[in-house]
Design an enzyme around this catalytic site. Structure first.
Site, PDB file in Angstrom:
ATOM      1  N   GLU A   3      -1.307  -3.646  12.926  1.00 22.75           N
ATOM      2  CA  GLU A   3      -2.310  -3.716  11.865  1.00 22.75           C
ATOM      3  C   GLU A   3      -3.580  -4.396  12.342  1.00 22.75           C
ATOM      4  O   GLU A   3      -4.686  -4.041  11.942  1.00 22.75           O
ATOM      5  CB  GLU A   3      -1.728  -4.468  10.665  1.00 22.75           C
ATOM      6  N   SER A   8       0.831  -1.208   0.000  1.00 20.77           N
ATOM      7  CA  SER A   8       0.000   0.000   0.000  1.00 20.77           C
ATOM      8  C   SER A   8       0.862   1.254   0.000  1.00 20.77           C
ATOM      9  O   SER A   8       1.767   1.396   0.821  1.00 20.77           O
ATOM     10  CB  SER A   8      -0.916   0.006   1.236  1.00 20.77           C
TER      11      SER A   8
END
Length: 401
Positions: free
Chosen positions: A249, A166
């Protein structure tokens, strides 16, 4: 807790909420959605860096960091901050997300003093990070990665390919996993590195998604030299270090996301259900719709409490997986319902603001994007396995020969 202590805390929270609320009224740009819809990559990067600098100058960008590094907010204070930002429709920190969560948590937990001094202040100045974990043949089974790192003098020479990184197109640095001992068992031969993305031999290629965006990238590494000082933790101990990253995360970021869903996404869903259709009727008048809203509100309330409890005092071996699994699949249900109620009109929304989150109000695009959350950081299947084995004590899955 005494009544006096409780009163003082309540007054402090009320004062903080009033402070953040007033700040949002003054500083949240009112036209950011229109400006960020269809914006170029350059415009997106510029806006994200400016918004991060604005939040940082107010002390609101990295409240989850330790006080000595510019944070020090309690969980209750962070919840208030996220609630008010969501309620005032503030842009999300999309571009610095990996930097302030994944990179910071890794450096704070496993980095050297030199690495922390070098990178944490730089992140506050706008340094952007991405994550180089997944590979074409190592997604859910991250331990199967084949990117190699060979020690040569004072450097490691890295070759391989990373996938689904990302924001890599705009990143300055990368959290990289590579295999340093090909003969060791899979999880014991991996090392963790800090990769300068401007290094010779790094080739970043964007991946076009179903929504038309290119949030993810491939990273090709061809004889890339990483100084030995870029090693995080001990050589071949990268799997353990990576758990710090994945813990952020699966857990630490959940507090913000839960509050965003509760104070941003859900109110828009209620508004959508309350709006009259072409024939003048409202979806909310249908008891099936109102019942579904009540169910989703209950689930979101549970998510917010669960995320707050996890961040406050994580104790269970699978707490992060529980929160991550709950959020990702609840997000899908909320966006699925929004797309259903939105009907044909929702199908015409082909772009969403680049600085929004997974609850932008563009229901079909949000529904498509919600599937992303059941994959990174460990798929839902992986999370269920972790919960079953580590929390419930069920027999481990048999190893494939």
């Amino acid at each position: 807790m005494t009544a006096i202590t409780s009163h003082v805390r309540d007054q402090h929270d009320a004062d903080l909420r009033a402070e953040v609320r007033q700040w949002c009224r003054t500083h949240v740009p009112t036209d950011w959605r229109a400006a960020q819809t269809g914006a170029s990559d350059a415009e997106f990067v510029r806006f994200q860096k400016e918004w991060f600098a604005t939040l940082h100058s107010a002390g609101y960008a990295v409240g989850h960091w330790p006080a000595e590094w510019g944070g020090g907010m309690s969980v209750a204070e962070q919840a208030i901050l996220f609630q008010e930002l969501a309620a005032h429709d503030a842009p999300r920190l999309v571009l610095p997300f990996v930097s302030i969560h994944h990179a910071a948590s890794t450096l704070l937990a496993a980095g050297t003093d030199e690495q922390r001094r070098r990178h944490l202040p730089a992140i506050l100045d706008g340094e952007i990070w991405c994550q180089g974990f997944s590979e074409p043949g190592a997604g859910s089974d991250m331990a199967a990665l084949s990117t190699s790192a060979r020690r040569t003098g004072d450097a490691y020479i890295v070759n391989g390919q990373k996938l689904w990184a990302s924001g890599a197109l705009h990143a300055d640095w990368c959290l990289l996993l590579a295999r340093t001992d090909p003969k060791a068992p899979k999880r014991q031969g991996i090392s963790y590195f800090l990769l300068d993305m401007s290094s010779p031999g790094v080739d970043v290629r964007p991946i076009r998604q179903a929504t038309g965006e290119s949030h993810f990238c491939e990273i090709f590494l061809n004889d890339v030299a990483i100084p030995a000082s870029g090693l995080v933790g001990a050589e071949n101990d990268g799997w353990r270090v990576a758990q710090e990253t994945l813990g952020a995360e699966r857990g630490m970021t959940m507090l913000e996301l839960a509050e965003r869903l509760g104070h941003g996404g859900f109110p828009w869903l209620v508004e959508l259900c309350s709006a009259p259709g072409p024939d003048g009727s409202r979806p909310l008048d249908d008891t099936r719709v109102s019942d579904r809203l009540a169910q989703l509100e209950t689930e979101i309330t549970g998510l917010r409490l669960l995320a707050s409890e996890f961040v406050s005092a994580s104790s269970g071996p699978a707490d992060a997986s529980i929160v991550k699994l709950y959020y990702s699949e609840l997000l899908q249900r909320v966006m699925d319902f929004g797309a259903e109620v939105g009907g044909l009109a929702a199908q015409t929304q082909v772009r969403k603001p680049l600085s929004s989150g997974w609850e932008s109000g563009n229901w079909v695009l949000d529904f498509i994007g919600s599937w992303e959350w059941t994959i990174p950081g460990g798929t839902s299947e992986i999370q269920r396995t972790i919960i079953a084995e580590r929390a419930l004590g069920l027999p481990r899955e048999p190893k494939v020969p």
